[in-house]
Design an enzyme around this catalytic site. Structure first.
Site, PDB file in Angstrom:
ATOM      1  N   LYS A  54       0.846  -1.203   0.000  1.00  0.00           N
ATOM      2  CA  LYS A  54       0.000   0.000   0.000  1.00  0.00           C
ATOM      3  C   LYS A  54       0.875   1.245   0.000  1.00  0.00           C
ATOM      4  O   LYS A  54       0.643   2.183  -0.763  1.00  0.00           O
ATOM      5  CB  LYS A  54      -0.937  -0.011   1.223  1.00  0.00           C
ATOM      6  N   GLN A  98      -4.727  -1.435   9.535  1.00  0.00           N
ATOM      7  CA  GLN A  98      -4.645  -2.787   8.957  1.00  0.00           C
ATOM      8  C   GLN A  98      -5.243  -3.810   9.930  1.00  0.00           C
ATOM      9  O   GLN A  98      -4.934  -3.803  11.124  1.00  0.00           O
ATOM     10  CB  GLN A  98      -3.174  -3.126   8.643  1.00  0.00           C
ATOM     11  N   ASP A 121     -11.193   2.669   4.056  1.00  0.00           N
ATOM     12  CA  ASP A 121     -11.541   1.252   3.996  1.00  0.00           C
ATOM     13  C   ASP A 121     -13.051   1.062   3.811  1.00  0.00           C
ATOM     14  O   ASP A 121     -13.502  -0.032   3.457  1.00  0.00           O
ATOM     15  CB  ASP A 121     -11.156   0.558   5.313  1.00  0.00           C
TER      16      ASP A 121
HETATM   17  N1  GUN Z   1      -7.076  -6.943   6.179  1.00  0.00           N
HETATM   18  C1  GUN Z   1      -7.445  -7.706   5.123  1.00  0.00           C
HETATM   19  N2  GUN Z   1      -8.036  -6.930   4.174  1.00  0.00           N
HETATM   20  C2  GUN Z   1      -8.038  -5.674   4.646  1.00  0.00           C
HETATM   21  C3  GUN Z   1      -8.498  -4.438   4.117  1.00  0.00           C
HETATM   22  O1  GUN Z   1      -9.057  -4.337   3.008  1.00  0.00           O
HETATM   23  N3  GUN Z   1      -8.317  -3.350   4.924  1.00  0.00           N
HETATM   24  C4  GUN Z   1      -7.728  -3.434   6.141  1.00  0.00           C
HETATM   25  N4  GUN Z   1      -7.616  -2.314   6.858  1.00  0.00           N
HETATM   26  N5  GUN Z   1      -7.289  -4.573   6.657  1.00  0.00           N
HETATM   27  C5  GUN Z   1      -7.448  -5.673   5.912  1.00  0.00           C
END
Ligand code: GUN
Length: 295
Positions: A54, A98, A121
């Site tokens: 990311k 995350q 998100d």
């Molecule tokens: N963990 C697995 N997929 C995601 C996601 O799309 N966003 C976040 N913040 N954590 C995750």
């Protein structure tokens, strides 16, 4: 017949290029530099890889990336204090914590603390509620990526039968709302669904988001259907290394489907691309500017 392979990598690169052009315009025309704060608590190896990817994508698109790596023993109060600072920081347009979080921290409390306008998100109940009522929202990245892949493969998806297998808050539930908003007829299936293979066989678009490797077999798929595989499970290879497999038994499914996403190289890349788009959207809304149409 062998299915067309949907090239998620190429489509994600196209969206990332569109995002980079939008960022350049925002900077030169409006003096806005979109910024995202990514928070990682602990040292989960998979999460570390996701966060690194990311960060690289955000920088490549010309946006600001603020990384916050916290110890696995961080208290919920300390994490909430960080989120309060990020909510108040005008350079931060998007906040991503995350998941999963260590067990001393309540995930729902953390998501609820994020300013919904910065919730890139799309997990906050305000955004979930806006999506569920067909209003403009920040929409979770992975389901949006699935819809774009399906539309790139099929063109107009109005009226098609979509079956979503899996009811997580991150993928399954928002995916169902998103396809409903795009005028599909949506069925949500899950571990308690009766005769799951028969339900899957109804799908023109099958979204597999259960997290169980190769659960969906070739004979669960309607001939010619579009199969979008969200699963990623790491399995050992004979040479001692590992490989990634999806929720769909790919070799069987590709003989029946009309189009299918591979794992890796399908949905995964789209999640990061859509995060860039959501951050641009959040930055535009914060400045009172109409967000660009990327997709
Ligand atoms: N963990 C697995 N997929 C995601 C996601 O799309 N966003 C976040 N913040 N954590 C995750």
């Amino acid at each position: 017949m062998s299915a067309r392979i949907i090239d998620g990598k190429a489509i994600a690169e196209d969206i990332r290029a569109q995002a980079a052009r939008a960022v350049a315009t925002l900077k030169t025309v409006h003096g806005i530099e979109p910024g995202i704060a990514v928070v990682l608590v602990g040292e989960d190896p998979a999460s570390q890889v996701y966060v690194r990817n990311k960060d690289a994508a955000v920088k490549e698109a010309g946006m600001r990336s603020f990384q916050h790596t916290l110890d696995a023993a961080t208290s919920q109060d300390d994490l909430l204090a960080l989120i309060a600072r990020l909510n108040a920081d005008p350079a931060v347009h998007g906040i991503l914590v995350q998941l999963p979080l260590p067990e001393q921290i309540h995930t729902n409390a953390v998501i609820a603390a994020i300013d919904p306008a910065k919730d890139v998100d799309g997990f906050h109940i305000i955004n979930a509620g806006l999506l569920a009522t067909g209003q403009a929202a920040l929409v979770p990245c992975t389901p949006t990526g699935c819809a774009i892949l399906a539309e790139r493969a099929l063109g107009d998806i109005t009226g098609l039968e979509v079956v979503v297998v899996g009811r997580s808050n991150i993928v399954g539930r928002p995916a169902a709302q998103l396809f409903l908003n795009r005028n599909c007829t949506v069925t949500m299936a899950h571990s308690r669904t009766r005769d799951l293979p028969a339900v899957c066989r109804r799908a023109d678009i099958l979204i597999a988001a259960v997290g169980r490797k190769e659960m969906i077999r070739g004979d669960w798929i309607k001939p010619g259907a579009c199969v979008i595989d969200v699963g990623i499970t790491r399995v050992p290879r004979e040479d001692g290394k590992t490989r990634l497999v999806g929720d769909v038994a790919f070799d069987e499914a590709k003989e029946v489907a009309g189009a299918i996403t591979p794992v890796p190289g399908g949905v995964g890349r789209m999640t990061v691309a859509m995060l860039l788009v959501n951050t641009i959207t959040a930055a535009c809304r914060a400045a009172g500017i109409e967000p660009p149409d990327i997709g």
